[in-house]
Write a protein that holds these residues in place. Structure first.
Motif, PDB file in Angstrom:
ATOM      1  N   ALA A 186      27.545-111.313 -51.326  1.00  0.00           N
ATOM      2  CA  ALA A 186      28.036-112.378 -52.204  1.00  0.00           C
ATOM      3  C   ALA A 186      27.217-112.433 -53.489  1.00  0.00           C
ATOM      4  O   ALA A 186      27.760-112.534 -54.584  1.00  0.00           O
ATOM      5  CB  ALA A 186      27.981-113.717 -51.485  1.00  0.00           C
ATOM      6  N   TYR A 187      25.895-112.381 -53.339  1.00  0.00           N
ATOM      7  CA  TYR A 187      24.989-112.413 -54.492  1.00  0.00           C
ATOM      8  C   TYR A 187      23.583-112.089 -54.003  1.00  0.00           C
ATOM      9  O   TYR A 187      23.348-111.940 -52.791  1.00  0.00           O
ATOM     10  CB  TYR A 187      25.018-113.783 -55.185  1.00  0.00           C
ATOM     11  CG  TYR A 187      24.587-114.939 -54.306  1.00  0.00           C
ATOM     12  CD1 TYR A 187      23.251-115.357 -54.261  1.00  0.00           C
ATOM     13  CD2 TYR A 187      25.516-115.626 -53.525  1.00  0.00           C
ATOM     14  CE1 TYR A 187      22.861-116.414 -53.456  1.00  0.00           C
ATOM     15  CE2 TYR A 187      25.129-116.686 -52.718  1.00  0.00           C
ATOM     16  CZ  TYR A 187      23.802-117.076 -52.685  1.00  0.00           C
ATOM     17  OH  TYR A 187      23.409-118.111 -51.885  1.00  0.00           O
ATOM     18  N   TYR A 188      22.666-111.982 -54.949  1.00  0.00           N
ATOM     19  CA  TYR A 188      21.260-111.754 -54.618  1.00  0.00           C
ATOM     20  C   TYR A 188      20.467-113.014 -54.957  1.00  0.00           C
ATOM     21  O   TYR A 188      20.667-113.619 -56.018  1.00  0.00           O
ATOM     22  CB  TYR A 188      20.715-110.556 -55.394  1.00  0.00           C
ATOM     23  CG  TYR A 188      21.313-109.240 -54.955  1.00  0.00           C
ATOM     24  CD1 TYR A 188      20.715-108.486 -53.956  1.00  0.00           C
ATOM     25  CD2 TYR A 188      22.494-108.771 -55.528  1.00  0.00           C
ATOM     26  CE1 TYR A 188      21.274-107.285 -53.534  1.00  0.00           C
ATOM     27  CE2 TYR A 188      23.060-107.572 -55.112  1.00  0.00           C
ATOM     28  CZ  TYR A 188      22.445-106.837 -54.115  1.00  0.00           C
ATOM     29  OH  TYR A 188      22.996-105.656 -53.695  1.00  0.00           O
ATOM     30  N   ASP A 189      19.582-113.421 -54.056  1.00  0.00           N
ATOM     31  CA  ASP A 189      18.811-114.632 -54.303  1.00  0.00           C
ATOM     32  C   ASP A 189      17.680-114.362 -55.296  1.00  0.00           C
ATOM     33  O   ASP A 189      17.543-113.248 -55.820  1.00  0.00           O
ATOM     34  CB  ASP A 189      18.287-115.228 -52.993  1.00  0.00           C
ATOM     35  CG  ASP A 189      17.270-114.335 -52.282  1.00  0.00           C
ATOM     36  OD1 ASP A 189      16.702-113.423 -52.918  1.00  0.00           O
ATOM     37  OD2 ASP A 189      17.031-114.569 -51.075  1.00  0.00           O
ATOM     38  N   ALA A 190      16.885-115.390 -55.561  1.00  0.00           N
ATOM     39  CA  ALA A 190      15.828-115.283 -56.576  1.00  0.00           C
ATOM     40  C   ALA A 190      14.799-114.216 -56.239  1.00  0.00           C
ATOM     41  O   ALA A 190      14.113-113.699 -57.135  1.00  0.00           O
ATOM     42  CB  ALA A 190      15.145-116.636 -56.750  1.00  0.00           C
TER      43      ALA A 190
END
Length: 217
Positions: free
Chosen positions: A131-135
């Motif tokens: 979905a996405y990459y975190d910080a």
């Protein structure tokens, strides 16, 4: 922002299955139009497309219903039915972005976003694993049920044609089962009208429930 229904579906639906969906929707669309809810083409004019290639429709842009201020409408918890006359005001307070309404209605234009559901969706966004990459740079994964499916949505703003949109999705769920995932900004009671129409016309629908709810918060 606005009241919306969402789905994740196969890129290609078998011809036989899609034909069954279309035939059931034709019956339900006739019942909905008998209630005074006109379905039009994708831009709110002309005739809807209900074919073995695609189902495309909208509300009636030239409905002639009374004009009223209606800013980003959202159904109240107990909302249902349709109010089109000037004698009744469906507005019932506000939420932070606009009006709360206790029934489907319009502002003098019954159209909103086009409902578009083709048998083969070549243009939709296919959901991948990540979905996405975190910080920290680590991947956050999508729900595995969504992966490989095509994402679609229709913002109805709780216009009268919302009944047709929800009815179509109930029919699609009946024929596709777990192959389609349906979510909604509404609660189950906001689907009751479509559920009852499907049950009356097709003999199924009252046991429908979206896979999850999104809400306005």
């Amino acid at each position: 922002m606005g009241y919306t229904h969402y789905w994740y579906r196969p890129k290609k639906i078998p011809k036989k299955t899609f034909s069954a969906i279309v035939e059931d929707f034709k019956k339900v669309a006739e019942a909905i139009e008998s209630m005074g809810i006109k379905l039009r083409g994708g831009d709110g004019t002309g005739e809807p497309e209900i074919s073995n290639d695609a189902v495309v429709f909208n509300g009636d842009a030239l409905c002639g219903h009374p004009k009223r201020d209606l800013i980003i409408p959202w159904p109240t918890e107990e909302a249902g039915g349709v109010v089109l006359s000037k004698a009744k005001d469906p507005r019932e307070g506000v939420w932070f972005a606009g009006h709360l309404i206790k029934a489907r209605t319009c502002d003098g234009d019954c159209s909103y976003e086009t409902f578009w559901f083709p048998r083969v969706d070549e243009d939709g966004m296919v959901i991948g694993k990540i979905a996405y990459y975190d910080a920290s740079g680590r991947p956050v994964y999508n729900d595995s049920r969504k992966v490989g499916k095509v994402f679609g949505f229709c913002k109805t703003a709780y216009r009268p044609y919302d009944i047709a949109v929800t009815a179509f999705l109930i029919i699609a769920k009946h024929h596709l089962g777990d192959k389609i995932i349906i979510s909604s900004d509404g609660e189950i009671q906001h689907w009751y009208d479509a559920m009852h129409i499907c049950q009356d016309v097709l003999g199924y629908g009252e046991d429908f429930e979206p896979d999850w709810y999104c809400g306005k918060e």
